[in-house]
Design a protein around this motif. Structure first.
Motif, mmCIF file in Angstrom:
data_model
loop_
_atom_site.group_PDB
_atom_site.id
_atom_site.type_symbol
_atom_site.label_atom_id
_atom_site.label_comp_id
_atom_site.label_asym_id
_atom_site.label_seq_id
_atom_site.Cartn_x
_atom_site.Cartn_y
_atom_site.Cartn_z
ATOM 1 N N ASN A 3 0.836 -1.197 0.000
ATOM 2 C CA ASN A 3 0.000 0.000 0.000
ATOM 3 C C ASN A 3 0.879 1.258 0.000
ATOM 4 O O ASN A 3 0.590 2.242 -0.681
ATOM 5 N N GLU A 4 1.970 1.195 0.746
ATOM 6 C CA GLU A 4 2.916 2.320 0.774
ATOM 7 C C GLU A 4 3.576 2.519 -0.592
ATOM 8 O O GLU A 4 3.658 3.645 -1.088
ATOM 9 N N VAL A 5 4.039 1.431 -1.201
ATOM 10 C CA VAL A 5 4.717 1.529 -2.502
ATOM 11 C C VAL A 5 3.740 2.052 -3.565
ATOM 12 O O VAL A 5 4.098 2.885 -4.399
ATOM 13 N N HIS A 6 2.517 1.543 -3.512
ATOM 14 C CA HIS A 6 1.451 1.945 -4.445
ATOM 15 C C HIS A 6 1.200 3.453 -4.369
ATOM 16 O O HIS A 6 1.250 4.169 -5.372
ATOM 17 N N HIS A 7 0.946 3.948 -3.165
ATOM 18 C CA HIS A 7 0.629 5.379 -3.026
ATOM 19 C C HIS A 7 1.862 6.254 -3.223
ATOM 20 O O HIS A 7 1.754 7.369 -3.725
ATOM 21 N N ARG A 8 3.024 5.744 -2.836
ATOM 22 C CA ARG A 8 4.236 6.531 -3.088
ATOM 23 C C ARG A 8 4.453 6.704 -4.588
ATOM 24 O O ARG A 8 4.845 7.786 -5.043
ATOM 25 N N GLY A 9 4.154 5.653 -5.370
ATOM 26 C CA GLY A 9 4.226 5.769 -6.827
ATOM 27 C C GLY A 9 3.318 6.880 -7.328
ATOM 28 O O GLY A 9 3.660 7.616 -8.263
ATOM 29 N N GLN A 10 2.170 7.024 -6.688
ATOM 30 C CA GLN A 10 1.247 8.099 -7.058
ATOM 31 C C GLN A 10 1.849 9.453 -6.676
ATOM 32 O O GLN A 10 1.722 10.430 -7.426
ATOM 33 N N GLY A 11 2.523 9.497 -5.532
ATOM 34 C CA GLY A 11 3.231 10.720 -5.132
ATOM 35 C C GLY A 11 4.284 11.126 -6.155
ATOM 36 O O GLY A 11 4.489 12.320 -6.410
ATOM 37 N N TYR A 12 4.938 10.143 -6.773
ATOM 38 C CA TYR A 12 5.909 10.444 -7.839
ATOM 39 C C TYR A 12 5.230 11.183 -8.999
ATOM 40 O O TYR A 12 5.799 12.104 -9.565
ATOM 41 N N VAL A 13 4.022 10.740 -9.368
ATOM 42 C CA VAL A 13 3.320 11.399 -10.475
ATOM 43 C C VAL A 13 2.967 12.836 -10.080
ATOM 44 O O VAL A 13 3.122 13.766 -10.882
ATOM 45 N N TYR A 14 2.498 13.007 -8.844
ATOM 46 C CA TYR A 14 2.187 14.366 -8.371
ATOM 47 C C TYR A 14 3.437 15.248 -8.475
ATOM 48 O O TYR A 14 3.372 16.378 -8.963
ATOM 49 N N LEU A 15 4.573 14.735 -7.998
ATOM 50 C CA LEU A 15 5.806 15.531 -8.043
ATOM 51 C C LEU A 15 6.177 15.865 -9.484
ATOM 52 O O LEU A 15 6.487 17.017 -9.804
ATOM 53 N N ARG A 16 6.119 14.900 -10.376
ATOM 54 C CA ARG A 16 6.440 15.142 -11.793
ATOM 55 C C ARG A 16 5.487 16.185 -12.385
ATOM 56 O O ARG A 16 5.911 17.069 -13.131
ATOM 57 N N ALA A 17 4.207 16.070 -12.041
ATOM 58 C CA ALA A 17 3.222 17.034 -12.556
ATOM 59 C C ALA A 17 3.526 18.439 -12.042
ATOM 60 O O ALA A 17 3.219 19.437 -12.692
ATOM 61 N N LEU A 18 4.148 18.512 -10.853
ATOM 62 C CA LEU A 18 4.525 19.802 -10.266
ATOM 63 C C LEU A 18 5.896 20.278 -10.760
ATOM 64 O O LEU A 18 6.388 21.330 -10.346
ATOM 65 N N GLY A 19 6.520 19.491 -11.651
ATOM 66 C CA GLY A 19 7.833 19.872 -12.167
ATOM 67 C C GLY A 19 8.968 19.605 -11.197
ATOM 68 O O GLY A 19 10.048 20.185 -11.311
ATOM 69 N N ILE A 20 8.731 18.710 -10.225
ATOM 70 C CA ILE A 20 9.754 18.379 -9.221
ATOM 71 C C ILE A 20 10.296 16.974 -9.479
ATOM 72 O O ILE A 20 9.525 16.033 -9.658
ATOM 73 N N GLU A 21 11.604 16.843 -9.526
ATOM 74 C CA GLU A 21 12.261 15.535 -9.731
ATOM 75 C C GLU A 21 12.117 14.699 -8.453
ATOM 76 O O GLU A 21 12.599 15.101 -7.392
ATOM 77 N N PRO A 22 11.469 13.538 -8.522
ATOM 78 C CA PRO A 22 11.335 12.714 -7.295
ATOM 79 C C PRO A 22 12.663 12.030 -6.951
ATOM 80 O O PRO A 22 13.518 11.884 -7.817
ATOM 81 N N PRO A 23 12.823 11.589 -5.714
ATOM 82 C CA PRO A 23 14.028 10.825 -5.351
ATOM 83 C C PRO A 23 14.076 9.510 -6.130
ATOM 84 O O PRO A 23 13.047 8.982 -6.519
#
Lengths: 160, 160
Positions: A135-155
């Motif tokens: 569940n953590e990996v799943h939602h963190r993957g979604q956080g990556y998309v949010y960061l990319r959409a915001l123009g921020i490079e994820p870790p």
């Protein structure tokens, strides 16, 4: 071959290390969000990443207690508890310590026990534990998309 | 307590069942995309979900062969092999069969062996295996955001 079917894949200590590695990465993802976007940014009507991280916190600490003791607190999904990034990261770090402390109190046979986790989810406890992590990996993957959409490079995903 | 540290958490058969459960869900996510959006839709400059699924296919089948034999094919990341949803789903199903067939040929001690997976990634093979699964869960979570952004309800995460 029965030998492979019942083979030991991973020890409890190794599972803990994997999970804590994931948790270090998820912490970096939380920290990468600007304060406002952490709580407000959303795509397609989904939750903010702050709410997803809060779910991870509320599932993991009480979850590990349930694994160790068989006592499951009621999950408190609905209320938003953490209102700032600092509060969220503090709760995250407290949970990391809780997991580390309680882990060694989990009786070895428990992973193959069945429980009604949180009074709601029936199944073998290795599955319950993997659900916390997945569940953590799943939602963190979604956080990556949010960061990319915001123009921020994820870790980096592989950096734990 | 050493007892917990070295406890058996999950058997090889149970890991396989977990993974195949994830793969059934990922297949439903692929199928939920309209043909065009599967190959073209993107957020924040990320890959299409088709390319993410292709990565999972190219990692998993050859990966399980590597686990079983110690022979690692070179990963072919760059070329896009599958050009339609049907081709992708066919390759997905072939990989599901490959995993099922080869799994029982993995010698039990292998999960705790170290290998240079794909000639590039050094580490214990339980970690390599978990990387295949985590990578799938991570990117599938991203596929959920794509679907939500497209106004499509994704399949339930807990349904495996």
């Amino acid at each position: 071959m029965v030998r492979t079917a019942t083979a030991q894949v991973i020890t409890a200590r190794q599972v803990l290390d994997q999970w804590q590695g994931h948790r270090r990465l998820t912490r970096r993802v939380i920290a990468a969000f600007p304060e406002k976007e952490l709580f407000e940014f959303s795509i397609g009507g989904m939750r903010s990443f702050a709410l997803m991280a809060e779910e991870m916190i509320k599932m993991s600490g009480p979850g590990v207690k349930g694994l160790a003791t068989g006592i499951w607190e009621k999950l408190e999904w609905r209320e938003q508890t953490y209102k700032t990034k600092d509060e969220l990261l503090k709760a995250w770090d407290d949970t990391t310590e809780t997991i580390e402390e309680i882990w060694n109190k989990i009786p070895p046979y428990r992973f193959q026990d069945n429980d009604l986790a949180f009074g709601e989810y029936e199944g073998p406890l290795y599955g319950t534990l993997l659900y916390f992590i997945d569940n953590e990996v799943h939602h963190r993957g979604q956080g990556y998309v949010y960061l990319r959409a915001l123009g921020i490079e994820p870790p980096a995903f592989w950096m734990r």
